[in-house]
Write an enzyme that holds these catalytic residues in place. Structure first.
Site, PDB file in Angstrom:
ATOM      1  N   HIS A 173     110.716  67.813  -5.381  1.00 17.65           N
ATOM      2  CA  HIS A 173     111.079  66.890  -6.282  1.00 17.65           C
ATOM      3  C   HIS A 173     110.343  67.658  -7.791  1.00 17.65           C
ATOM      4  CE1 HIS A 173     113.409  63.593  -9.140  1.00 17.65           C
ATOM      5  NE2 HIS A 173     112.247  64.297  -9.442  1.00 17.65           N
ATOM      6  N   GLU A 174     109.234  67.237  -7.710  1.00 15.48           N
ATOM      7  CA  GLU A 174     108.205  68.055  -8.859  1.00 15.48           C
ATOM      8  C   GLU A 174     107.839  69.228  -9.018  1.00 15.48           C
ATOM      9  OE1 GLU A 174     108.004  65.599 -10.322  1.00 15.48           O
ATOM     10  OE2 GLU A 174     107.759  64.149  -9.497  1.00 15.48           O
ATOM     11  N   HIS A 177     111.246  70.349 -10.489  1.00 14.19           N
ATOM     12  CA  HIS A 177     111.215  69.697 -12.446  1.00 14.19           C
ATOM     13  C   HIS A 177     110.700  71.539 -13.420  1.00 14.19           C
ATOM     14  CE1 HIS A 177     112.682  65.520 -13.150  1.00 14.19           C
ATOM     15  NE2 HIS A 177     111.609  65.499 -12.331  1.00 14.19           N
ATOM     16  N   GLU A 238     116.811  64.836 -13.683  1.00 12.98           N
ATOM     17  CA  GLU A 238     115.968  64.122 -12.138  1.00 12.98           C
ATOM     18  C   GLU A 238     116.861  64.283 -10.763  1.00 12.98           C
ATOM     19  OE1 GLU A 238     113.257  62.805 -11.732  1.00 12.98           O
ATOM     20  OE2 GLU A 238     112.791  63.063 -14.280  1.00 12.98           O
ATOM     21  N   ASP A 242     115.535  65.657  -7.184  1.00 13.71           N
ATOM     22  CA  ASP A 242     116.034  65.040  -6.381  1.00 13.71           C
ATOM     23  C   ASP A 242     117.161  65.638  -4.698  1.00 13.71           C
ATOM     24  OD1 ASP A 242     114.849  62.200  -7.674  1.00 13.71           O
ATOM     25  OD2 ASP A 242     116.735  61.355  -7.534  1.00 13.71           O
TER      26      ASP A 242
HETATM   27 ZN   LIG Z   1     111.269  63.312 -11.320  1.00 14.52          ZN
END
Ligand SMILES: [Zn+2]
Length: 347
Positions: A173-174, A177, A238, A242
């Site tokens: 997830h990070e 980003h 987000e 995700d």
């Molecule tokens: Zn996040």
């Protein structure tokens, strides 16, 4: 106050008690596998043209990963290093006000000194006991302090399907980003630079729109029973993270699992009492388990306005509805609610 003023000292005791043995190595190794899956996918997406792909690969390679705790300034595991780090900070018993003043001055001095020094690329920005993980676009780094590397997300003795569905999905997830609707405007050095060709950017926008439409249809019930809609645009970054997070964590886990079905290298053994579930199913159950929680209806509605994340329910269901792997693991027929024909996929 101890966390605020002596964060790495408290962190020293925290990591010694809760982040044992080779945990740091193990998590770093998991992230390495996830980065490799990311890279492999970059090569496969035909909507990324050659120039944009090269830039994306370059950015991915340049991401620094900070896991657990700092190993320099100070080396949090070493009591000598922590002691040396705080040597010039004078803490006196019975003088709370004085301690606060001296701490503030000490922190300010450290900060001013760092201005004229090259950036320490290893040091974590947060103290080890922080329960959070993040991507910093201007440093192009991901950070996962030891406070996050705890159950239900991670344990050194967990089977890999649990660790990958927990902390693996968080790490992915990070990383995601770096390539979401905001992160993609920064380059590998953290500078704001548009490295996208027009056609790849247009394809990205189109794929993003799928997520905006999908999440805009989700609702939560307010205290009076009325439906409130999720802001599909406001939660886009987000949601991209995700969705890519689960997909990449799954692909990298499965790659390892399938390469080692006898379990000589990676631990994917059965859990007592859960033998009827396949490892694939347990992966998704663990993914849901690490996100589940309870929120009062009025708070849920309030969060729709100022939380950039989707409500927990959709951070789970919204993501697995887009996952062909989930449908396969639970044999959901195409066209059923958890396996819709239209799926949004970016990374
Ligand atoms: Zn996040």
């Amino acid at each position: 106050m101890v966390n605020e003023n002596l964060g790495d000292m408290a962190g020293h005791f925290f990591v010694k008690a809760t982040f044992p043995g080779h945990s740091q190595d193990q998590v770093n190794d998991m992230i390495k596998s996830i980065r490799w899956s990311f890279e492999k996918n970059f090569w496969q997406y035909d909507w990324l043209d050659q120039r944009t792909r090269q830039e994306a690969l370059q950015k991915l390679k340049a991401i620094t990963q900070k896991v657990g705790y700092s190993t320099s300034s100070p080396d949090v595991m070493s009591s000598a290093s922590v002691e040396e780090f705080y040597r010039t900070l004078d803490i006196r018993k019975g003088d709370h006000f004085g301690n606060q003043v001296r701490s503030s001055a000490w922190k300010m001095e450290n900060m001013l000194r760092s201005v004229s020094q090259p950036e320490n690329r290893i040091k974590l920005e947060s103290i080890p006991q922080t329960v959070n993980a993040f991507y910093n676009p201007t440093k192009n780094s991901i950070e996962m302090p030891a406070g996050m590397l705890q159950p239900p997300f991670y344990h050194i003795e967990n089977p890999e399907y649990l660790n990958f569905a927990g902390i693996g999905a968080v790490a992915a997830h990070e990383l995601g980003h770096a390539f979401d609707n905001r992160g993609r405007s920064y380059d590998e050095t953290g500078a704001l630079r548009d490295w996208w060709t027009e056609s790849s950017a247009a394809a990205f926008e189109e794929k993003s729109k799928c997520f905006i439409d999908q999440y805009s249809e989700y609702t939560v019930k307010g205290p009076d029973g009325t439906d409130h809609f999720v802001n599909g645009w406001g939660t886009l970054g987000e949601n991209i993270a995700d969705n890519g997070g689960l997909k990449l964590a799954y692909e990298s886990w499965r790659q390892r699992y399938r390469s080692d079905l006898a379990g000589r290298k990676y631990n994917n053994g059965h859990l007592p009492g859960l033998e009827s579930r396949t490892a694939e199913q347990l992966f998704f159950i663990q993914f849901a388990r690490s996100f589940c929680g309870n929120t009062a209806p009025d708070e849920e509605v309030r969060r729709l306005k100022d939380d950039s994340h989707s409500p927990r329910k959709y951070r789970i269901n919204g993501v697995v509805q887009n996952s062909a792997y989930f449908a396969q693991a639970f044999q959901c027929k195409l066209g059923t609610p958890m396996n819709p024909a239209k799926k949004c996929i970016l990374w």
